[in-house]
Scaffold this motif. Sequence first.
Motif, PDB file in Angstrom:
ATOM      1  N   MET A  34      41.310 181.573  85.436  1.00 57.72           N
ATOM      2  CA  MET A  34      40.988 180.116  84.715  1.00 57.72           C
ATOM      3  C   MET A  34      41.851 180.079  83.337  1.00 57.72           C
ATOM      4  N   ILE A  35      41.813 181.031  82.467  1.00 63.28           N
ATOM      5  CA  ILE A  35      42.699 180.944  81.312  1.00 63.28           C
ATOM      6  C   ILE A  35      44.061 180.669  81.592  1.00 63.28           C
ATOM      7  N   ALA A  36      44.688 181.217  82.641  1.00 62.78           N
ATOM      8  CA  ALA A  36      46.072 181.255  82.863  1.00 62.78           C
ATOM      9  C   ALA A  36      46.330 179.814  83.446  1.00 62.78           C
ATOM     10  N   ALA A  37      45.309 179.109  84.305  1.00 61.34           N
ATOM     11  CA  ALA A  37      45.666 177.825  84.816  1.00 61.34           C
ATOM     12  C   ALA A  37      45.502 176.802  83.613  1.00 61.34           C
ATOM     13  N   TYR A  38      44.611 177.175  82.738  1.00 66.71           N
ATOM     14  CA  TYR A  38      44.399 176.174  81.933  1.00 66.71           C
ATOM     15  C   TYR A  38      45.185 176.102  80.758  1.00 66.71           C
ATOM     16  N   GLU A  39      45.837 177.259  80.282  1.00 66.42           N
ATOM     17  CA  GLU A  39      46.713 177.328  79.283  1.00 66.42           C
ATOM     18  C   GLU A  39      48.291 177.191  79.869  1.00 66.42           C
ATOM     19  N   ALA A  40      48.337 176.916  81.070  1.00 65.97           N
ATOM     20  CA  ALA A  40      49.813 176.347  81.784  1.00 65.97           C
ATOM     21  C   ALA A  40      49.991 175.040  81.329  1.00 65.97           C
ATOM     22  N   ASN A  41      48.977 174.396  81.304  1.00 63.24           N
ATOM     23  CA  ASN A  41      49.081 172.961  80.681  1.00 63.24           C
ATOM     24  C   ASN A  41      49.890 172.008  81.722  1.00 63.24           C
ATOM     25  N   ILE A  42      49.826 172.164  83.133  1.00 64.82           N
ATOM     26  CA  ILE A  42      50.593 171.576  84.020  1.00 64.82           C
ATOM     27  C   ILE A  42      49.689 171.112  84.931  1.00 64.82           C
ATOM     28  N   TYR A  47      40.205 173.308  89.379  1.00 59.87           N
ATOM     29  CA  TYR A  47      38.798 173.611  90.361  1.00 59.87           C
ATOM     30  C   TYR A  47      38.628 175.105  90.480  1.00 59.87           C
ATOM     31  N   LEU A  48      37.290 175.330  90.151  1.00 56.02           N
ATOM     32  CA  LEU A  48      36.909 176.758  90.504  1.00 56.02           C
ATOM     33  C   LEU A  48      35.901 176.623  91.526  1.00 56.02           C
ATOM     34  N   THR A  49      36.286 177.291  92.941  1.00 53.22           N
ATOM     35  CA  THR A  49      35.514 176.984  94.016  1.00 53.22           C
ATOM     36  C   THR A  49      34.578 178.574  94.323  1.00 53.22           C
ATOM     37  N   MET A  58      30.658 180.191  84.745  1.00 51.71           N
ATOM     38  CA  MET A  58      31.690 180.649  84.050  1.00 51.71           C
ATOM     39  C   MET A  58      32.670 179.742  83.496  1.00 51.71           C
ATOM     40  N   ALA A  59      32.778 178.404  84.215  1.00 50.82           N
ATOM     41  CA  ALA A  59      33.892 177.294  84.130  1.00 50.82           C
ATOM     42  C   ALA A  59      33.616 176.718  82.748  1.00 50.82           C
ATOM     43  N   PHE A  60      34.600 176.679  82.195  1.00 51.80           N
ATOM     44  CA  PHE A  60      34.745 176.054  80.622  1.00 51.80           C
ATOM     45  C   PHE A  60      35.253 174.933  80.758  1.00 51.80           C
ATOM     46  N   SER A  61      35.179 174.208  79.543  1.00 51.47           N
ATOM     47  CA  SER A  61      35.702 172.711  79.405  1.00 51.47           C
ATOM     48  C   SER A  61      37.113 172.554  80.178  1.00 51.47           C
TER      49      SER A  61
END
Length: 241
Positions: A34-42, A47-49, A58-61
């Motif tokens: 999740m952190i990698a996907a969020y910080e990629a900023n692309i 979605y977390l399934t 655990m899903a954050f903003s």
Amino acid sequence: MRSIAVIPARGNSKRVPGKNKKLIAGQPMVMWAMIAAYEANIFDEIYLTSEDPEILDMAFSGITPFERSERLSGDLVPQWEPVAEVVRHTNLAELGFVDAVCVVTSGCPLTTPGLLRETAVAFEQSDKRQLATVIPARHGWMVSEAVFGNPANGLIQKLDYGNLQSTEFPPLYIPSGNVRWWKYKDVLDSDPILVTGTCNADTYGYLIPEDLAVDVNTPFDFKIAELLLNQRRASEAVIYS
């Protein structure tokens, strides 16, 4: 390129029980994806399934939890099916036209934001309909099948290059599991050639360093991944100190 990311994360993994919730280098394993996907900023949406409420919590903003159908939580369900479920049941019309879907595998905690950005560019610029991260296969020509499932019964070598020397063998590659990009329409239509996890001539094989490619399927994999994550964290602490 407009794209979404989907992070599949089952709660009932068997080989490493509860691995997506298991702490590794100070975080639940799924958190690294999740952190990698969020910080990629692309991504226009992430979605977390999962079928597991604890994982979804655990899903954050910036990460949208999606409750997976129970039938898609078994051991034999291919990865593309829960991804397609997200695509079909989420109102993506609000995003406008979506070009691509990126699967960020939760069991590969060493995936970095930079790798996601690099593969996005490569996929967009390619003429392929899917991209898979790959690593070289070590001594792949020596892979053998056990007779009746037991190596004590004998081994049958799967590849035979005749009289060639090992230095003359063609290079072999295997998917690393970290990242898979698909065309959005192919996922929506569940194209059987592209979304069954197989690679073909329409696959961009994106070669990545082996130290990013640990896919946690055994307790030993877990130890290696944790060692590398802790080394990375220590290195980053020195850089920013």
